[in-house]
Design a protein around this motif. Sequence first.
Motif, PDB file in Angstrom:
ATOM      1  N   LEU A   1       0.853  -1.185   0.000  1.00 21.81           N
ATOM      2  CA  LEU A   1       0.000   0.000   0.000  1.00 21.81           C
ATOM      3  C   LEU A   1       0.893   1.241   0.000  1.00 21.81           C
ATOM      4  CD1 LEU A   1      -2.282  -1.464   2.737  1.00 21.81           C
ATOM      5  CD2 LEU A   1      -3.048  -1.008   0.406  1.00 21.81           C
ATOM      6  N   THR A   2       0.726   2.089  -0.988  1.00 18.91           N
ATOM      7  CA  THR A   2       1.588   3.262  -1.128  1.00 18.91           C
ATOM      8  C   THR A   2       0.768   4.537  -0.974  1.00 18.91           C
ATOM      9  OG1 THR A   2       3.052   2.072  -2.638  1.00 18.91           O
ATOM     10  CG2 THR A   2       3.220   4.471  -2.616  1.00 18.91           C
ATOM     11  N   GLY A   3       1.159   5.333   0.018  1.00 19.05           N
ATOM     12  CA  GLY A   3       0.505   6.615   0.252  1.00 19.05           C
ATOM     13  C   GLY A   3       1.478   7.756   0.062  1.00 19.05           C
TER      14      GLY A   3
ATOM     15  N   ASN B   1      -2.162   8.187   4.469  1.00 18.62           N
ATOM     16  CA  ASN B   1      -1.667   7.194   5.425  1.00 18.62           C
ATOM     17  C   ASN B   1      -1.956   5.763   4.965  1.00 18.62           C
ATOM     18  OD1 ASN B   1      -0.887   5.712   7.649  1.00 18.62           O
ATOM     19  ND2 ASN B   1      -1.715   7.196   9.118  1.00 18.62           N
ATOM     20  N   PRO B   2      -0.923   4.997   4.579  1.00 19.67           N
ATOM     21  CA  PRO B   2      -1.158   3.616   4.153  1.00 19.67           C
ATOM     22  C   PRO B   2      -1.505   2.687   5.316  1.00 19.67           C
ATOM     23  CG  PRO B   2       1.189   4.035   4.215  1.00 19.67           C
ATOM     24  CD  PRO B   2       0.516   5.355   4.500  1.00 19.67           C
ATOM     25  N   ILE B   3      -1.195   3.113   6.538  1.00 21.75           N
ATOM     26  CA  ILE B   3      -1.517   2.262   7.689  1.00 21.75           C
ATOM     27  C   ILE B   3      -3.033   2.213   7.896  1.00 21.75           C
ATOM     28  CG2 ILE B   3      -1.243   1.958  10.180  1.00 21.75           C
ATOM     29  CD1 ILE B   3       1.517   3.147   9.962  1.00 21.75           C
ATOM     30  N   GLN B   4      -3.687   3.361   7.726  1.00 23.48           N
ATOM     31  CA  GLN B   4      -5.146   3.351   7.821  1.00 23.48           C
ATOM     32  C   GLN B   4      -5.754   2.479   6.736  1.00 23.48           C
ATOM     33  OE1 GLN B   4      -5.912   7.575   7.747  1.00 23.48           O
ATOM     34  NE2 GLN B   4      -6.045   7.676   9.988  1.00 23.48           N
TER      35      GLN B   4
ATOM     36  N   ARG C   1       3.773  -4.673   7.989  1.00 21.22           N
ATOM     37  CA  ARG C   1       4.975  -3.837   8.062  1.00 21.22           C
ATOM     38  C   ARG C   1       4.628  -2.407   7.713  1.00 21.22           C
ATOM     39  NH1 ARG C   1       9.053  -7.457   4.364  1.00 21.22           N
ATOM     40  NH2 ARG C   1       9.356  -9.230   5.783  1.00 21.22           N
ATOM     41  N   ALA C   2       5.087  -1.466   8.571  1.00 19.67           N
ATOM     42  CA  ALA C   2       4.879  -0.051   8.272  1.00 19.67           C
ATOM     43  C   ALA C   2       5.638   0.789   9.290  1.00 19.67           C
ATOM     44  CB  ALA C   2       3.398   0.310   8.318  1.00 19.67           C
ATOM     45  N   GLY C   3       6.304   1.818   8.809  1.00 15.54           N
ATOM     46  CA  GLY C   3       6.953   2.762   9.694  1.00 15.54           C
ATOM     47  C   GLY C   3       8.061   2.151  10.536  1.00 15.54           C
ATOM     48  N   THR C   4       8.617   2.997  11.440  1.00 11.49           N
ATOM     49  CA  THR C   4       9.645   2.547  12.381  1.00 11.49           C
ATOM     50  C   THR C   4       9.379   3.182  13.729  1.00 11.49           C
ATOM     51  OG1 THR C   4      11.175   4.379  11.923  1.00 11.49           O
ATOM     52  CG2 THR C   4      11.342   2.411  10.509  1.00 11.49           C
TER      53      THR C   4
ATOM     54  N   VAL D   1       4.764   3.815   2.843  1.00 13.74           N
ATOM     55  CA  VAL D   1       4.400   2.468   2.395  1.00 13.74           C
ATOM     56  C   VAL D   1       4.054   1.583   3.593  1.00 13.74           C
ATOM     57  CG1 VAL D   1       5.208   0.378   1.205  1.00 13.74           C
ATOM     58  CG2 VAL D   1       5.892   2.632   0.356  1.00 13.74           C
ATOM     59  N   ALA D   2       3.063   0.747   3.428  1.00 14.15           N
ATOM     60  CA  ALA D   2       2.729  -0.309   4.382  1.00 14.15           C
ATOM     61  C   ALA D   2       2.514  -1.594   3.583  1.00 14.15           C
ATOM     62  CB  ALA D   2       1.480   0.034   5.183  1.00 14.15           C
ATOM     63  N   SER D   3       2.856  -2.729   4.188  1.00 11.13           N
ATOM     64  CA  SER D   3       2.687  -4.019   3.511  1.00 11.13           C
ATOM     65  C   SER D   3       1.933  -4.984   4.409  1.00 11.13           C
ATOM     66  CB  SER D   3       4.049  -4.629   3.142  1.00 11.13           C
ATOM     67  OG  SER D   3       4.738  -3.798   2.231  1.00 11.13           O
ATOM     68  N   VAL D   4       1.004  -5.683   3.817  1.00 17.14           N
ATOM     69  CA  VAL D   4       0.229  -6.711   4.511  1.00 17.14           C
ATOM     70  C   VAL D   4       0.454  -8.034   3.786  1.00 17.14           C
ATOM     71  CG1 VAL D   4      -2.068  -7.484   5.215  1.00 17.14           C
ATOM     72  CG2 VAL D   4      -1.518  -5.031   5.211  1.00 17.14           C
ATOM     73  N   PHE D   5       0.825  -9.065   4.545  1.00 14.80           N
ATOM     74  CA  PHE D   5       0.997 -10.402   3.982  1.00 14.80           C
ATOM     75  C   PHE D   5      -0.173 -11.272   4.437  1.00 14.80           C
ATOM     76  CE2 PHE D   5       5.065  -8.443   3.858  1.00 14.80           C
ATOM     77  CZ  PHE D   5       5.812  -9.059   2.865  1.00 14.80           C
ATOM     78  N   VAL D   6      -0.715 -12.029   3.510  1.00 19.03           N
ATOM     79  CA  VAL D   6      -1.932 -12.797   3.776  1.00 19.03           C
ATOM     80  C   VAL D   6      -1.702 -14.257   3.396  1.00 19.03           C
ATOM     81  CG1 VAL D   6      -4.424 -12.933   3.398  1.00 19.03           C
ATOM     82  CG2 VAL D   6      -3.242 -10.732   3.123  1.00 19.03           C
ATOM     83  N   ASP D   7      -2.053 -15.164   4.304  1.00 22.01           N
ATOM     84  CA  ASP D   7      -1.951 -16.609   4.073  1.00 22.01           C
ATOM     85  C   ASP D   7      -3.373 -17.153   3.921  1.00 22.01           C
ATOM     86  OD1 ASP D   7      -1.233 -19.246   3.927  1.00 22.01           O
ATOM     87  OD2 ASP D   7      -0.486 -19.402   5.975  1.00 22.01           O
TER      88      ASP D   7
END
Length: 392
Positions: free
Chosen positions: A192-194, A207-210, A247-250, A260-266
């Motif tokens: 997700l790119t904001g 905000n990609p986290i939202q 994953r997002a931010g520090t 950027v935020a990333s979500v991994f889905v199984d």
Amino acid sequence: MIDVDAGGVVEFTQALVRVPSTNDPARGRSERPAAELVEARMREWGWEPVVYEAAPGRPNVVAVVEGGGGDGPTLMFEGHTDVVTEGDLSAWTVDPFGGEIRDGRLWGRGSADMKSGLAATLYATRALQLAGPFPGRIKVCALADEEGLMIGAHHFVSSGLTAGVDGAIVAEPEAGEICAVAKGALRLRVDLTGKMAHGAMPQHGRNPIQAAGTLLVALRTLQDELQARHPAHEHLGEVYVTPTVLRAGTEEQVNVIPAVASVFVDVRTIPGAEHKEIADRVAALAGGDGVTAEVSVLVDRPPVDVPVTDPVVAALAAAHRTVTGEEPVYGGVPGSTDGTVLTHWGGIPSVVYGPGGKWIAHQADEYVEIDEIVRCTRVFAEAARRFLSGDH
């Protein structure tokens, strides 16, 4: 009943367990030493194995044993030489790679998953060969990287080695269950790119986290929808859509909205659930409010659904009945195995059956019952005889 070398198959399992065949280059580990043991044993018996490098240092070992009894089908026995890491040593009460035999059990990493099964396929084939002749042939395969991306099985298929194979028995630990169905696995990465901005002035960012939070809620709704459309399978249970990594931010920059935020889905599926449709739905649910989304498919392993009437399944069921005196119990593989690759990309009907508890894999103090190793070896030998002779 075909006579098998009970002591030999246990000793060979023990020798395999004593090889720490994890894929861990940093510690100088790979499947190669275990593959070399398999190759050496095959050559001792006069077989002519061929070694294929699925990747550098990660060999597949394949031997074809002709029955000498005229034309007939080809049966494949398959096992893998790699094991998962031993993990936290303090959780173990035995040496993970000691191959200790105690209380009627053989202990150690890979004892159940699946060095006992691999050994059983070799010794079953040898037993049938010594009892021969038999029609057709057996292709005995020890493949690399089942615990990872299954590069061994994919290399086997892409090399054309599935040609002419009529059925495969995969010797994963299933506690005596005959598993002709296996759950599918679809793993997705959603980026997700904001727009980066100061946390005090969020109106200047996107905000990609939202957007990730919105997606997480939507994934639960998608799971509910899929479960309603695809009722629970008798052996495989429900469809699951599980976010596993975010994953997002520090933490060093709590005052910054990340770009950027990333979500991994199984995603775990059952027969009837289409992977492309699910991936497309996830893509449609992601992003919005100025945040763009890109969905990548990391793993795509469709569910396996081989009819119990297929000759390889029927032969295995008849062999189980003959050797154990019990009616076979059918089950399902909760994850995926090399059989998934062999069936969907190689076109081979596959069935999973082997020594070891269904849930003991990857745990500390992994073990396999000695009696179960020998019993499965006898079942494999009888299953091969029946399949190749058409007696199923």
